[in-house]
Scaffold this motif. Structure first.
Motif, PDB file in Angstrom:
ATOM      1  N   ILE A  31       0.860  -1.188   0.000  1.00  0.00           N
ATOM      2  CA  ILE A  31       0.000   0.000   0.000  1.00  0.00           C
ATOM      3  C   ILE A  31       0.891   1.230   0.000  1.00  0.00           C
ATOM      4  N   ASN A  32       0.736   2.050  -1.020  1.00  0.00           N
ATOM      5  CA  ASN A  32       1.575   3.241  -1.126  1.00  0.00           C
ATOM      6  C   ASN A  32       1.105   4.358  -0.208  1.00  0.00           C
ATOM      7  N   SER A  33      -0.183   4.570  -0.159  1.00  0.00           N
ATOM      8  CA  SER A  33      -0.728   5.647   0.649  1.00  0.00           C
ATOM      9  C   SER A  33      -2.168   5.323   0.987  1.00  0.00           C
ATOM     10  N   MET A  34      -2.643   5.973   2.047  1.00  0.00           N
ATOM     11  CA  MET A  34      -4.037   5.845   2.444  1.00  0.00           C
ATOM     12  C   MET A  34      -4.567   7.224   2.780  1.00  0.00           C
ATOM     13  N   ALA A  35      -5.852   7.410   2.617  1.00  0.00           N
ATOM     14  CA  ALA A  35      -6.409   8.753   2.794  1.00  0.00           C
ATOM     15  C   ALA A  35      -7.879   8.679   3.184  1.00  0.00           C
ATOM     16  N   TRP A  36      -8.348   9.796   3.690  1.00  0.00           N
ATOM     17  CA  TRP A  36      -9.772   9.993   3.950  1.00  0.00           C
ATOM     18  C   TRP A  36     -10.260  11.184   3.147  1.00  0.00           C
ATOM     19  N   TYR A  37     -11.381  10.997   2.487  1.00  0.00           N
ATOM     20  CA  TYR A  37     -12.096  12.056   1.781  1.00  0.00           C
ATOM     21  C   TYR A  37     -13.477  12.188   2.406  1.00  0.00           C
ATOM     22  N   ARG A  38     -14.131  13.297   2.114  1.00  0.00           N
ATOM     23  CA  ARG A  38     -15.515  13.447   2.560  1.00  0.00           C
ATOM     24  C   ARG A  38     -16.313  14.199   1.516  1.00  0.00           C
ATOM     25  N   GLN A  39     -17.606  13.943   1.534  1.00  0.00           N
ATOM     26  CA  GLN A  39     -18.514  14.619   0.614  1.00  0.00           C
ATOM     27  C   GLN A  39     -19.785  14.989   1.354  1.00  0.00           C
ATOM     28  N   ALA A  40     -19.998  16.277   1.452  1.00  0.00           N
ATOM     29  CA  ALA A  40     -21.219  16.786   2.072  1.00  0.00           C
ATOM     30  C   ALA A  40     -22.295  16.949   1.000  1.00  0.00           C
ATOM     31  N   PRO A  41     -23.560  16.963   1.384  1.00  0.00           N
ATOM     32  CA  PRO A  41     -24.636  17.109   0.404  1.00  0.00           C
ATOM     33  C   PRO A  41     -24.458  18.359  -0.449  1.00  0.00           C
ATOM     34  N   GLY A  42     -24.524  18.191  -1.753  1.00  0.00           N
ATOM     35  CA  GLY A  42     -24.418  19.312  -2.665  1.00  0.00           C
ATOM     36  C   GLY A  42     -23.013  19.832  -2.886  1.00  0.00           C
ATOM     37  N   LYS A  43     -22.028  19.144  -2.322  1.00  0.00           N
ATOM     38  CA  LYS A  43     -20.642  19.596  -2.465  1.00  0.00           C
ATOM     39  C   LYS A  43     -19.789  18.513  -3.127  1.00  0.00           C
ATOM     40  N   LEU A  44     -18.646  18.924  -3.628  1.00  0.00           N
ATOM     41  CA  LEU A  44     -17.717  17.990  -4.224  1.00  0.00           C
ATOM     42  C   LEU A  44     -16.975  17.201  -3.147  1.00  0.00           C
ATOM     43  N   ARG A  45     -16.526  16.018  -3.516  1.00  0.00           N
ATOM     44  CA  ARG A  45     -15.717  15.235  -2.593  1.00  0.00           C
ATOM     45  C   ARG A  45     -14.382  15.958  -2.391  1.00  0.00           C
ATOM     46  N   GLU A  46     -13.943  16.036  -1.134  1.00  0.00           N
ATOM     47  CA  GLU A  46     -12.716  16.744  -0.822  1.00  0.00           C
ATOM     48  C   GLU A  46     -11.799  15.889   0.032  1.00  0.00           C
ATOM     49  N   LEU A  47     -10.494  16.118  -0.122  1.00  0.00           N
ATOM     50  CA  LEU A  47      -9.504  15.415   0.680  1.00  0.00           C
ATOM     51  C   LEU A  47      -9.545  15.954   2.105  1.00  0.00           C
ATOM     52  N   ALA A  49      -7.504  14.115   4.740  1.00  0.00           N
ATOM     53  CA  ALA A  49      -6.140  13.850   5.187  1.00  0.00           C
ATOM     54  C   ALA A  49      -5.596  12.645   4.447  1.00  0.00           C
ATOM     55  N   ASN A  50      -4.271  12.619   4.278  1.00  0.00           N
ATOM     56  CA  ASN A  50      -3.650  11.421   3.716  1.00  0.00           C
ATOM     57  C   ASN A  50      -2.348  11.127   4.437  1.00  0.00           C
ATOM     58  N   ILE A  51      -1.884   9.900   4.258  1.00  0.00           N
ATOM     59  CA  ILE A  51      -0.669   9.461   4.932  1.00  0.00           C
ATOM     60  C   ILE A  51       0.110   8.525   4.024  1.00  0.00           C
ATOM     61  N   ARG A  52       1.403   8.819   3.934  1.00  0.00           N
ATOM     62  CA  ARG A  52       2.326   7.967   3.198  1.00  0.00           C
ATOM     63  C   ARG A  52       3.388   7.492   4.183  1.00  0.00           C
ATOM     64  N   GLY A  53       3.726   6.247   4.137  1.00  0.00           N
ATOM     65  CA  GLY A  53       4.707   5.762   5.089  1.00  0.00           C
ATOM     66  C   GLY A  53       4.135   5.831   6.493  1.00  0.00           C
ATOM     67  N   VAL A  54       4.966   6.289   7.424  1.00  0.00           N
ATOM     68  CA  VAL A  54       4.539   6.331   8.819  1.00  0.00           C
ATOM     69  C   VAL A  54       4.162   7.748   9.244  1.00  0.00           C
ATOM     70  N   GLY A  55       5.005   8.712   8.975  1.00  0.00           N
ATOM     71  CA  GLY A  55       4.779  10.049   9.499  1.00  0.00           C
ATOM     72  C   GLY A  55       4.541  11.127   8.470  1.00  0.00           C
TER      73      GLY A  55
END
Length: 121
Positions: A31-47, A49-55
């Motif tokens: 796994i190169n990276s992992m992330a969380w996105y969110r999408q509120a009603p009527g809005k575009l999906r947005e990043l 937070a993301n994480i690569r490696g450990v820190g």
């Protein structure tokens, strides 16, 4: 082949906290990276937070100082600790991972099904 499963969403009052988890499973080489996105009603999906490696982490300005992303590499799991939640954080939260499957050895992005986070005022 590869699956991402999110848990931990729900309803919380403003000022409260929630922790989201996302576990990747299947034919995973790395796994190169992992992330969380969110999408509120009527809005575009947005990043969020993301994480690569450990820190190596990156946060949206709107969540800096309130949210913390972390990763358990042994469990192929990413977490999002969310504190001081406000109604503006209400959205469907999606897990994302850039994964190299052991079946193809070609990286691609995978998405979870999403988990609802609702913050009441």
């Amino acid at each position: 082949q590869v699956q991402l499963v999110e848990t931990g969403g729900g309803l919380v009052q403003a000022g409260g906290s929630l922790m989201l988890s996302c576990a990747a499973s299947g034919s995973i080489f790395s796994i190169n990276s992992m992330a969380w996105y969110r999408q509120a009603p009527g809005k575009l999906r947005e990043l969020v937070a993301n994480i690569r490696g450990v820190g190596d982490t990156n946060y949206a300005d709107s969540v800096k100082g309130r949210f913390t992303i972390s990763r358990d590499r042994a469990k192929n799991t990413v977490y999002l600790q969310m504190n001081s939640l406000s109604p503006e954080d209400t959205a469907v939260y999606y897990c994302n991972a850039n994964i190299i499957p052991s079946t193809t050895y070609r990286s691609s992005d995978w998405w979870g099904q999403g988990t609802q986070v609702t913050v009441s005022s």
